[in-house]
Write an enzyme that holds these catalytic residues in place. Structure first.
Site, short mmCIF file in Angstrom:
data_model
loop_
_atom_site.label_atom_id
_atom_site.label_comp_id
_atom_site.label_asym_id
_atom_site.label_seq_id
_atom_site.Cartn_x
_atom_site.Cartn_y
_atom_site.Cartn_z
N HIS A 150 4.88 9.74 0.57
CA HIS A 150 3.66 9.90 1.36
C HIS A 150 2.65 8.78 1.12
O HIS A 150 1.93 8.38 2.03
CB HIS A 150 3.02 11.27 1.08
N ASP A 151 2.57 8.27 -0.10
CA ASP A 151 1.57 7.24 -0.41
C ASP A 151 2.17 5.85 -0.58
O ASP A 151 1.56 4.98 -1.21
CB ASP A 151 0.80 7.61 -1.69
N LYS A 166 0.22 2.57 -0.18
CA LYS A 166 -0.76 2.05 -1.15
C LYS A 166 -0.29 0.75 -1.78
O LYS A 166 -1.08 0.06 -2.44
CB LYS A 166 -1.00 3.10 -2.25
N HIS A 195 -3.74 2.61 4.19
CA HIS A 195 -2.44 2.87 3.53
C HIS A 195 -1.58 3.81 4.37
O HIS A 195 -0.35 3.78 4.28
CB HIS A 195 -2.64 3.41 2.11
N HIS A 245 -0.31 12.55 6.74
CA HIS A 245 -0.68 13.49 5.67
C HIS A 245 -2.18 13.46 5.34
O HIS A 245 -2.65 14.26 4.52
CB HIS A 245 0.16 13.25 4.41
N HIS A 246 -2.94 12.56 5.98
CA HIS A 246 -4.40 12.59 5.83
C HIS A 246 -5.09 13.07 7.11
O HIS A 246 -6.33 12.99 7.20
CB HIS A 246 -4.93 11.21 5.43
N ASP A 289 -0.17 17.58 -1.27
CA ASP A 289 -0.75 16.38 -1.89
C ASP A 289 -2.16 16.65 -2.42
O ASP A 289 -2.51 16.28 -3.54
CB ASP A 289 -0.78 15.25 -0.85
#
Length: 519
Positions: free
Chosen positions: A376-377, A380, A405, A431-432, A460
């Site tokens: 998911h990240d 970054k 990101h 996911h954000h 998360d």
């Protein structure tokens, strides 16, 4: 090609000889006649009759009604000697039609015998009713009666052999299908144990064990592991090694490994299967009855397919494990770059899988979510260190950089056509997003957000709240849960929040399995 060799059977022991000479079940013969003398004479004449090592057991019915009652409770009747005229002039004929039609019993042999042939002419009866022979009582001397019994019982025996073979074939096809449907080695091993007993029609207990080569799974090289065990052997731990097994089981498995072949004993067998790549697997079974030649043949066919499937599953599991490990390595590399310690990506994967299953996703999709969520990240990786690791609140410009990101992660993963990476791209991108539409990067709302994005958003945030970050101390677990509850319908899908709280024991179990390890 898989090598599979079965050893010759050992000479019979005294116990085996006792089994071989066991008295066989008798042939069940029903006499349906309203004349008691007919019952008495028939049983007297045939008292010493024997066919194929089995004697006779007689059932008496003095009317068609009594016969119907008996037929409702017995499935093992081989021959019916049936009178025509009893409580009615056609009671026997009506019973014959009932047996073949209503009961759908086409195995039992029906011999019609009558003292009044005018009431049921032979040609008419043979043509109109599904019977196997027609005799007048006056012509049934002892010699002819013996001939009738031999003919009828031989026919019944052959029909039952065909029926048993048909059922065995169906069982073997069902068994192999269920084994093929197994999605991992554990389920595969359990299916093997269940289906061997089903295949043979015997009660069976046992275990599956495996010793795999370095090619298939180097972390298990040279060790024999128990993959599954039936209830009788449930005291054996999964992954238990050979030297900790009960002595009789260990010796049997060691013999099969040493001789590199299977062997059969009257009540026990050990199947040995070695694949072309060197993987060895063992099937240890104890049966309630002696394994005869036909059962052994079925076992050989079944086990050949088992060995092939086992090899395929080993390779598939290795590929899947490599894929999972790669995903975790990438996720943890990003995590360490952002100076975050612990098992965040693993917990997010497990929490996401838990929610995916609770939300009703198919088992394959649950597994895809488990494997894709740790990515998911991944975006970054494109965020500068000064922003990523700033030990204070980001200013407006830095926050805009941080938000990129999600897009970076999507663009990195979306280039692949693999399902897990495609799903990872969606998760990285969404996911954000927020349920109320206030998220980023596209301000999606409600069910516009992919279910995987909504799931990982919740997993998360929960884990981020209870984890230490460069800009904050970890929250207490109950405080984090209170925040999640408050944000149901705002930041998070309210149904997913409800499902999370309904499974709080499973959530806490994930944190016990994957605790933070401080650097």
């Amino acid at each position: 090609m898989t090598d599979m060799v079965f050893a010759d059977e050992a000479p019979e022991t005294s116990a085996g000889s006792a089994t071989a000479t066991k008295v066989l079940d008798p042939w069940v013969v029903m006499i349906v006649d309203d004349d008691p003398a007919v019952h008495q004479v028939t049983q007297l004449v045939m008292s010493d009759f024997e066919f194929s090592g089995r004697r006779l057991q007689f059932l008496d019915a003095y009317s068609a009604a009594e016969a119907r009652e008996l037929l409702g409770t017995r499935q093992d009747i081989a021959l019916i000697l049936l009178d025509v005229v009893m409580e009615t002039e056609h009671a026997g004929l009506d019973l014959a039609r009932y047996i073949r039609g209503d009961l759908d019993n086409h195995h039992v042999r029906i011999v019609l015998r009558t003292g009044q042939p005018g009431q049921a002419p032979e040609e008419h009866v043979i043509k109109s009713y599904d019977i196997n022979d027609y005799k007048e009582k006056t012509e049934l001397t002892k010699r002819k009666l013996i001939t009738v019994f031999y003919t009828a019982l031989r026919s019944y025996r052959d029909i039952m052999i065909i029926e048993q073979s048909r059922l065995a074939l169906r069982r073997s096809i069902d068994a192999i299908t269920k084994v093929y449907d197994s999605h991992n080695l554990r389920r595969f091993a359990s299916a093997v144990l269940e289906q061997v007993a089903h295949l043979l029609g015997y009660e069976a207990q046992g275990l599956c064990a495996s010793r795999v080569s370095a090619y298939a799974a180097s972390h298990m090289e040279g060790h024999l592991k128990v993959l599954a065990a039936t209830a009788e052997y449930s005291r054996l731990l999964v992954d238990e090694e050979l030297n900790t097994l009960p002595e009789d089981v260990r010796e049997a498995l060691e013999r099969a490994l040493r001789e590199q072949q299977s062997f059969f004993e009257p009540h026990r067998c050990v199947g040995y299967y070695r694949s072309s790549s060197g993987n060895e697997s063992l099937l240890y079974m104890v049966f309630s009855e002696p394994v005869d030649a036909s059962a052994r043949e079925l076992l050989e066919i079944f086990c050949a397919n088992v060995a092939i499937t086992y090899e395929s599953l080993l390779l598939r599991e290795e590929i899947q494990e490599t894929q999972r490990s790669t995903v975790y390595i990438i996720g943890e590399a990003v995590e360490k770059r952002s100076k975050e310690t612990g098992a965040h990506v693993r917990r997010v994967g497990e929490l996401s899988a838990l929610l995916a299953e609770a939300a009703g996703l198919r088992s394959n999709d649950v597994e895809f979510v488990r494997q894709a969520a740790p990515l998911h990240d991944v975006g970054k990786i494109g965020i500068p260190d000064r922003v990523l690791n700033k030990p204070a609140k980001l200013d407006a410009e830095e926050w805009e950089v941080m938000k990129t990101h999600a897009r970076i992660g999507y663009e990195l993963l979306n280039k692949s056509d693999k399902r897990i990476l495609q799903l990872g791209a969606i998760i990285a991108h969404e996911h954000h997003e927020r349920w109320d539409g206030g998220g980023y990067p596209r301000a999606l709302a409600g069910e516009q957000i992919h279910i995987a994005g909504r799931i990982v958003a919740l997993a998360d945030v929960l884990d981020a709240l209870v984890s230490r970050r460069c800009y904050k101390d970890p929250w207490q677990f109950e405080t984090a849960l209170s925040y999640v509850r408050e944000q149901a319908g705002l930041q998070f899908d309210p149904n997913l929040v409800r499902l999370l709280f309904e499974r709080m024991d499973a959530v806490k179990s994930i944190y016990e399995r994957f605790p933070d390890l401080e650097a």
